[in-house]
Design an enzyme around this catalytic site. Sequence first.
Site, PDB file in Angstrom:
ATOM      1  N   LYS A 126      14.116 -53.111 -45.192  1.00 63.06           N
ATOM      2  CA  LYS A 126      14.224 -51.735 -44.690  1.00 63.06           C
ATOM      3  C   LYS A 126      15.381 -51.013 -45.373  1.00 63.06           C
ATOM      4  O   LYS A 126      16.433 -51.618 -45.627  1.00 63.06           O
ATOM      5  CB  LYS A 126      14.445 -51.784 -43.174  1.00 63.06           C
ATOM      6  CG  LYS A 126      14.458 -50.438 -42.466  1.00 63.06           C
ATOM      7  CD  LYS A 126      14.666 -50.651 -40.967  1.00 63.06           C
ATOM      8  CE  LYS A 126      14.661 -49.342 -40.190  1.00 63.06           C
ATOM      9  NZ  LYS A 126      14.853 -49.583 -38.747  1.00 63.06           N
ATOM     10  N   SER A 141      11.548 -47.631 -35.863  1.00 59.26           N
ATOM     11  CA  SER A 141      11.910 -46.977 -37.116  1.00 59.26           C
ATOM     12  C   SER A 141      11.638 -47.822 -38.355  1.00 59.26           C
ATOM     13  O   SER A 141      11.709 -47.319 -39.469  1.00 59.26           O
ATOM     14  CB  SER A 141      13.395 -46.577 -37.090  1.00 59.26           C
ATOM     15  OG  SER A 141      14.239 -47.713 -36.999  1.00 59.26           O
ATOM     16  N   SER A 199      12.832 -50.899 -32.749  1.00 60.32           N
ATOM     17  CA  SER A 199      12.444 -50.525 -34.101  1.00 60.32           C
ATOM     18  C   SER A 199      11.830 -51.604 -34.974  1.00 60.32           C
ATOM     19  O   SER A 199      11.291 -51.293 -36.019  1.00 60.32           O
ATOM     20  CB  SER A 199      13.634 -49.907 -34.834  1.00 60.32           C
ATOM     21  OG  SER A 199      13.891 -48.622 -34.333  1.00 60.32           O
TER      22      SER A 199
END
Length: 478
Positions: free
Chosen positions: A80, A160, A184
Amino acid sequence: MHPDLDHLTATQAASDICAGKYTSVALVTAALARAKARSELNAFITLDEPGAMEAARAYDTVRARGEPCKPLGGVPIAIKDNIEVAGLPATAGTPALKDYVPVEDAPVVAKLRAAGAIIIGKTNMHELAFGVSGYNTAFKTGTEFGVRNAYDTAKIAGGSSSGNAAAIAARIIPAAIGTDTGGSVRIPCALNGGASLRPTVGRYPQAGIAPISHTRDTAGAMAGSIADVMLLDRIICDESEIEAADLKGVRLGVVAATMANLDGDTAAAIAAAHEKLKAAGVTLVGVDMPELMELNAQVGFPVALYEAYDDMVAYLERDAKISIAALVRDIASPDVKGTYEGLVIPRKLPGPDNTVVDAKPAYDAAIKIARPALQQLYRDTFANNRLDAIVFPTVPKVAVAANPDASDLANFATYIQNTDPGSNAGIPGLQIPIALGATSALPVGMELDGPAGSDRRLLSIGLALEKLFGRIPAPTKL
């Protein structure tokens, strides 16, 4: 033989490369080709083809010399984009950080690289990790904005850690590392049919990661299978393998508050999952957690919004060398910009009737009173009912349409309903894919939250449940 990306796990890929069935170069080449072929997913911000191919060739060379295989040897993964990887931009999904290139790996990345993992790129995410939709207007590789669901590109991927979940579901990579503040790594995996672990806070190293809240933030493992989540966890924590639990001894609590607001597909899938659990010998116990959601509300926003300012200022000063004013000025996504300008920067919280109130008193009360009370409520619930975990739908609804409205407050509240309380208590949560919705054909997820420090017990139960539920079918387009 050629690597079969459609069915390949990280565990199997490492084993295949070790056995000489194919090379890391062959597997990484296939992963990069599929990433480029699925550009409409907006899953990647940076695809590092030269770096990944060089690392794959280097691993194959070492293997050819007869050196021992590594646990993730030659296997492509993604990271990420709020987690630092040496030599690649760490944008945190926001324009002001697009030129920030760290010189060393975050410790969590270094562990995986030392285990032989090949990092093929940095994944897209909800801007600054401040949302659950993944509808980021700052970065895209396709024609539309927002990270797209691999099962239906008209739908959100969740956030996220959006790009990770979409890339895993599209069978580009078998595993990835994301972050989780309030859901997330679990929300996007629930919406894309993946597995993920939000570990007990403090289990994984947090250095080198753009923050929201030091109280709540943690890196998390994401993969197509529980076995791969366990593999990542084992590597990060230097621990031994674990066996699947005997489900006949497992006790799981069901809390009414977590069964609210479900859509039809989710309600049906969870009901069927409960029957499967009981048939496998799991004891389901209805438990009351009085004031669970009320206590959570006293912790969630006050902690995340108050700590976001100081934690981000410290990160920017130490790592990215820009001011928070410069960061906020360039935020692209209206929902995130509104949160920063209206609440984070002025140190405010939403008050009654569209007002704002000072955040400090609510933050102090959260840290001193509400969070300890929430943690005690979980401890008492687990102990008094002799529970291994509580079980609930990870999110109440399958993925909604991908558009700016996906990032509204109502959707935010819906999607964090069940993932947020455990996050605020700092306890581990394991997302397990259980079905495709009967009418939507979109993934439905189920979560187990266990006592603080019970990560390995959760994973052992997850391994047994993976055998029970199987892997849900891949998206029709791969």
